[in-house]
Write an enzyme that holds these catalytic residues in place. Structure first.
Site, PDB file in Angstrom:
ATOM      1  N   ASP A   1      -3.086  -9.095   8.385  1.00  0.00           N
ATOM      2  CA  ASP A   1      -1.848  -8.882   9.124  1.00  0.00           C
ATOM      3  C   ASP A   1      -1.816  -7.482   9.736  1.00  0.00           C
ATOM      4  O   ASP A   1      -1.107  -7.246  10.719  1.00  0.00           O
ATOM      5  CB  ASP A   1      -0.627  -9.125   8.240  1.00  0.00           C
ATOM      6  CG  ASP A   1      -0.619  -8.285   6.969  1.00  0.00           C
ATOM      7  OD1 ASP A   1      -1.667  -7.753   6.577  1.00  0.00           O
ATOM      8  OD2 ASP A   1       0.460  -8.176   6.342  1.00  0.00           O
TER       9      ASP A   1
ATOM     10  N   ARG B   1      -4.759   1.333  -0.654  1.00  0.00           N
ATOM     11  CA  ARG B   1      -4.667  -0.114  -0.502  1.00  0.00           C
ATOM     12  C   ARG B   1      -4.526  -0.842  -1.826  1.00  0.00           C
ATOM     13  O   ARG B   1      -5.281  -0.614  -2.764  1.00  0.00           O
ATOM     14  CB  ARG B   1      -5.916  -0.650   0.219  1.00  0.00           C
ATOM     15  CG  ARG B   1      -5.768  -2.126   0.587  1.00  0.00           C
ATOM     16  CD  ARG B   1      -6.987  -2.673   1.278  1.00  0.00           C
ATOM     17  NE  ARG B   1      -6.728  -4.014   1.778  1.00  0.00           N
ATOM     18  CZ  ARG B   1      -7.644  -4.955   1.967  1.00  0.00           C
ATOM     19  NH1 ARG B   1      -8.918  -4.671   1.725  1.00  0.00           N
ATOM     20  NH2 ARG B   1      -7.313  -6.145   2.403  1.00  0.00           N
ATOM     21  N   LEU B   2      -3.520  -1.716  -1.868  1.00  0.00           N
ATOM     22  CA  LEU B   2      -3.428  -2.767  -2.873  1.00  0.00           C
ATOM     23  C   LEU B   2      -3.760  -4.052  -2.128  1.00  0.00           C
ATOM     24  O   LEU B   2      -2.953  -4.555  -1.344  1.00  0.00           O
ATOM     25  CB  LEU B   2      -2.028  -2.830  -3.489  1.00  0.00           C
ATOM     26  CG  LEU B   2      -1.786  -3.929  -4.538  1.00  0.00           C
ATOM     27  CD1 LEU B   2      -2.686  -3.741  -5.752  1.00  0.00           C
ATOM     28  CD2 LEU B   2      -0.324  -3.953  -4.961  1.00  0.00           C
ATOM     29  N   ALA B   3      -4.976  -4.563  -2.306  1.00  0.00           N
ATOM     30  CA  ALA B   3      -5.482  -5.655  -1.483  1.00  0.00           C
ATOM     31  C   ALA B   3      -4.786  -6.970  -1.827  1.00  0.00           C
ATOM     32  O   ALA B   3      -4.808  -7.409  -2.977  1.00  0.00           O
ATOM     33  CB  ALA B   3      -6.988  -5.798  -1.664  1.00  0.00           C
TER      34      ALA B   3
ATOM     35  N   CYS C   1       0.827  -1.188   0.000  1.00  0.00           N
ATOM     36  CA  CYS C   1       0.000   0.000   0.000  1.00  0.00           C
ATOM     37  C   CYS C   1       0.867   1.245   0.000  1.00  0.00           C
ATOM     38  O   CYS C   1       2.081   1.175  -0.107  1.00  0.00           O
ATOM     39  CB  CYS C   1      -0.901   0.018   1.247  1.00  0.00           C
ATOM     40  SG  CYS C   1      -1.871  -1.494   1.466  1.00  0.00           S
TER      41      CYS C   1
ATOM     42  N   SER D   1      10.870 -11.849  -6.213  1.00  0.00           N
ATOM     43  CA  SER D   1      12.098 -11.525  -6.944  1.00  0.00           C
ATOM     44  C   SER D   1      13.302 -12.174  -6.264  1.00  0.00           C
ATOM     45  O   SER D   1      13.206 -12.633  -5.125  1.00  0.00           O
ATOM     46  CB  SER D   1      12.304 -10.002  -7.019  1.00  0.00           C
ATOM     47  OG  SER D   1      12.932  -9.519  -5.856  1.00  0.00           O
ATOM     48  N   GLY D   2      14.428 -12.173  -6.937  1.00  0.00           N
ATOM     49  CA  GLY D   2      15.639 -12.798  -6.401  1.00  0.00           C
ATOM     50  C   GLY D   2      16.625 -11.815  -5.810  1.00  0.00           C
ATOM     51  O   GLY D   2      17.785 -12.172  -5.572  1.00  0.00           O
TER      52      GLY D   2
ATOM     53  N   GLY E   1       2.953  -2.853   3.513  1.00  0.00           N
ATOM     54  CA  GLY E   1       3.838  -4.020   3.546  1.00  0.00           C
ATOM     55  C   GLY E   1       3.102  -5.322   3.747  1.00  0.00           C
ATOM     56  O   GLY E   1       1.880  -5.418   3.545  1.00  0.00           O
ATOM     57  N   GLU E   2       3.841  -6.319   4.158  1.00  0.00           N
ATOM     58  CA  GLU E   2       3.307  -7.648   4.467  1.00  0.00           C
ATOM     59  C   GLU E   2       4.074  -8.225   5.651  1.00  0.00           C
ATOM     60  O   GLU E   2       5.311  -8.133   5.688  1.00  0.00           O
ATOM     61  CB  GLU E   2       3.443  -8.617   3.275  1.00  0.00           C
ATOM     62  CG  GLU E   2       2.753  -8.183   2.000  1.00  0.00           C
ATOM     63  CD  GLU E   2       1.242  -8.230   2.064  1.00  0.00           C
ATOM     64  OE1 GLU E   2       0.711  -8.851   3.010  1.00  0.00           O
ATOM     65  OE2 GLU E   2       0.597  -7.651   1.182  1.00  0.00           O
TER      66      GLU E   2
END
Length: 633
Positions: A100, A50-52, A2, A363-364, A76-77
């Site tokens: 979360d 918000r990006l849900a 977000c 991603s790496g 974040g997450e």
């Protein structure tokens, strides 16, 4: 994933205008297309976009704690939120959602600032607590998620996920900070402890701020640091097993999502390792995507296709022009501050491709910093063996003189380009690495600057930041110290900034399992020989991944996302190069010598000297200054 923004009055609880908070969040609307919210109380306003991703119905923000005393806006997450929730429930905390976000605010209510050590994730958040009093701002350990803030003339502190959120506030004075410009030219980006806009700060990775009304703006408090002081014991085989276990956990934790999820796949060691572990954990084909170039020197799609076939992924690739300079203005807007890592162009394109089918992509990024994968680190480790054999009193004059005499041969094969090595051997370890990790060296910057610029810098040098970090590092070896500085400066300032801005510009959440703090802490404890062997970096990681990946992937020459910028300034961007020397805004600042700018362009376009990277830096700087401060600066 977000975007957040807000206003907090430090001295008195003056009303906060909703329109101002909304303007700040509107400026970063790309970070959260799925919803927005604003919460106001005396002296404070929190905004959210918000990006849900998790708990699509219940995760609306700003969100109150169960007792109504605290309100959070969060970006974040948290990957271990279920475990933290179970711990909180055992302590009597109740929950209304499955998000979360609610876990963070209840953890704050239970433990205060100590809640941070229990969270494994990427985050930047603001919590206003009525009972405790004050505003709590915090950022994750390694700086995956950004947070900018500034104190204004009316006594308020404003904050936001991106600089453009702060710029939307009418009281923020727009004035460039030349020391940050020197940082940018020296390093290729504006680091986390600096800002191109004077007065703006970035909350450093692994730090928090606790603002209390009636008190001055405090200094950030460090709540996490990485230590190289201890060494892991055990055989290579035993350490391999530990490493694979941590990597597996880091990847599977980041596969939790209520929306479509996939991965970036370049065909390099790091992204291939992530995809291998995702395929192992997934009951269906992993969605992967890669970007190729219409120039074979820069194209890695054949390696990505090899890994996609090996793990039967649902793979999509797209060929784009290596001459993708049309993205320049898009990137200038996305990054706000000047950003000279040209791999931002393909990073944006692969994010754009991923967003067509998924909302989250793994991603790496991060393994090169944690496990010493960069060539500069293996070179530095080899040079350090020479430094240990000869005292500085002898080494400085000998190699310093040889470095001056040896010709600079940018055109020659790598083995013949010894000038920088000789110069490095004549310097202290810290000075040598600070110059090696940089872009435009101090001597060349000094030639670009006017007398006014030198006065304004007051002795400031971009390299001193690296030197100080290396000298203060909790470490045992020179390689430890170099990696510590990379993790504290390069990783958040360049790599994580690049991925965050490029992915969020297209409303994609990027997750980086290889910067899981458990993995970084494990790598920091490895003996040097488990990280670097000869010219091979990431030694233990490559050995551990042989069970998944073929040697032609693990041990091929590192390519990375590259672009032919040197050729651009002799071809399609030749006119832009000329404008840098004759008519750009750089000379209007009074900090750059127009004659020297003209010399740089002439030398490059004649082919005598390769100034491609410097010209790219100057072009991006000029565009960014115009974007931020206008034509008149």
């Amino acid at each position: 994933m977000c975007g957040i923004a807000g206003i907090y009055h430090l001295q008195t609880a003056k009303p906060v205008e909703e329109a101002r908070v909304r303007a700040m969040t509107d400026a970063i609307a790309h970070r959260g297309p799925d919803g927005s919210g604003c919460w106001l109380a005396p002296g404070v306003g929190l905004g959210h976009l918000r990006l849900a991703i998790i708990d699509l119905a219940g995760g609306v923000q700003p969100m109150a704690s169960a007792d109504g005393q605290a309100m959070i806006s969060y970006n974040g997450e948290i990957y271990n939120f279920r475990e933290v929730r179970a711990e909180l429930e055992a302590l009597g905390r109740t929950f209304r959602t499955h998000s979360d976000t609610e876990v963070i605010v209840e953890a704050w209510r239970q433990w205060g600032p100590d809640c941070l050590s229990r969270l494994n994730g990427m985050f930047a958040f603001a919590i206003h607590d009525q009972q405790r009093g004050g505003l709590f701002l915090a950022r994750d350990r390694l700086g995956v998620k950004p947070l900018h803030y500034a104190e204004l003339s009316d006594g308020s502190v404003i904050f936001g996920s991106e600089l453009k959120a702060l710029l939307a506030h009418p009281l923020l004075r727009r004035s460039p900070d030349f020391s940050a410009i020197d940082d940018y030219l020296g390093l290729g980006y504006v680091p986390d402890d600096a800002s191109i806009v004077a007065g703006v700060k970035k909350l450093p990775a692994g730090h928090y701020l606790l603002l209390r009304r009636g008190q001055p703006l405090p200094r950030p408090v460090q709540w996490w640091d990485i230590s190289f002081a201890d060494r892991a014991k055990g055989s290579a085989a035993a350490l391999e097993e530990q490493l694979v276990g941590i990597m597996r956990s880091a990847v599977t934790d980041r596969m939790i999502s209520d929306v479509p999820l996939g991965a970036f796949l370049s065909g390099g060691v790091d992204s291939s390792s992530v995809v291998a572990l995702m395929a192992e954990a997934s009951g269906q084909a992993v969605k992967t995507c890669s970007i190729g170039f219409d120039h074979p020197e820069f194209d890695e799609t054949r390696y990505a296709a090899q890994i996609a076939a090996r793990f039967a992924t649902d793979h999509r690739s797209r060929i784009v022009s290596a001459d993708d300079y049309g993205l320049i203005d898009t990137l200038v807007h996305a990054f706000d501050e000047p950003f000279a890592d040209a791999s931002a162009l393909p990073t944006y394109r692969v994010s754009e491709l991923a967003r067509e089918t998924v909302t989250v992509a793994l991603s790496g990024d991060g393994a090169d910093e944690a496990f010493a994968g960069y060539r500069r680190l293996t070179f530095f480790n080899a040079e350090e063996r020479v430094r240990r054999l000869m005292p500085m009193g002898l080494r400085g004059p000998l190699f310093g003189t040889l470095g001056k005499l040896y010709p600079k041969m940018d055109w020659a094969p790598q083995v013949l380009r010894a000038k920088s090595t000789l110069q490095g051997l004549g310097r202290s370890s810290e000075e040598a690495y600070a110059v090696a990790v940089g872009v435009t060296p101090p001597g060349l910057r000094a030639r670009l600057y006017t007398d006014r610029a030198v006065r304004d810098l007051q002795g400031h040098r971009a390299e001193d930041r690296y030197i100080a970090a290396m000298r203060a590092a909790p470490a045992r070896s020179a390689l430890d110290r170099a990696q510590y500085a990379d993790l504290k400066i390069w990783l958040p300032g360049d790599i994580l900034t690049k991925v965050d801005r490029a992915s969020m510009a297209v409303s994609l959440e990027a997750r980086e399992p290889l910067v899981d703090y458990r993995l970084v802490e494990f790598a920091a404890r490895l003996p040097v020989s488990m990280r670097v062997r000869g010219t091979t970096g990431k030694w233990l990681m490559k050995q551990a991944m042989r069970r998944y990946l073929p040697d032609d992937i693990l041990f091929r020459k590192k390519m990375g996302f590259s672009t032919p910028i040197s050729a651009w300034f002799r071809g399609p961007l030749a006119a832009d190069a000329q404008r840098i020397a004759r008519g750009s805004g750089l000379s209007e600042t009074g900090w750059f010598d127009p004659k020297m700018l003209d010399t740089i362009v002439t030398e490059h376009q004649s082919g005598r000297v390769d100034h491609g990277r410097l010209l790219w830096q100057l072009l991006m700087l000029d565009r960014s200054l115009g974007n931020l401060f206008g034509a008149g600066r």
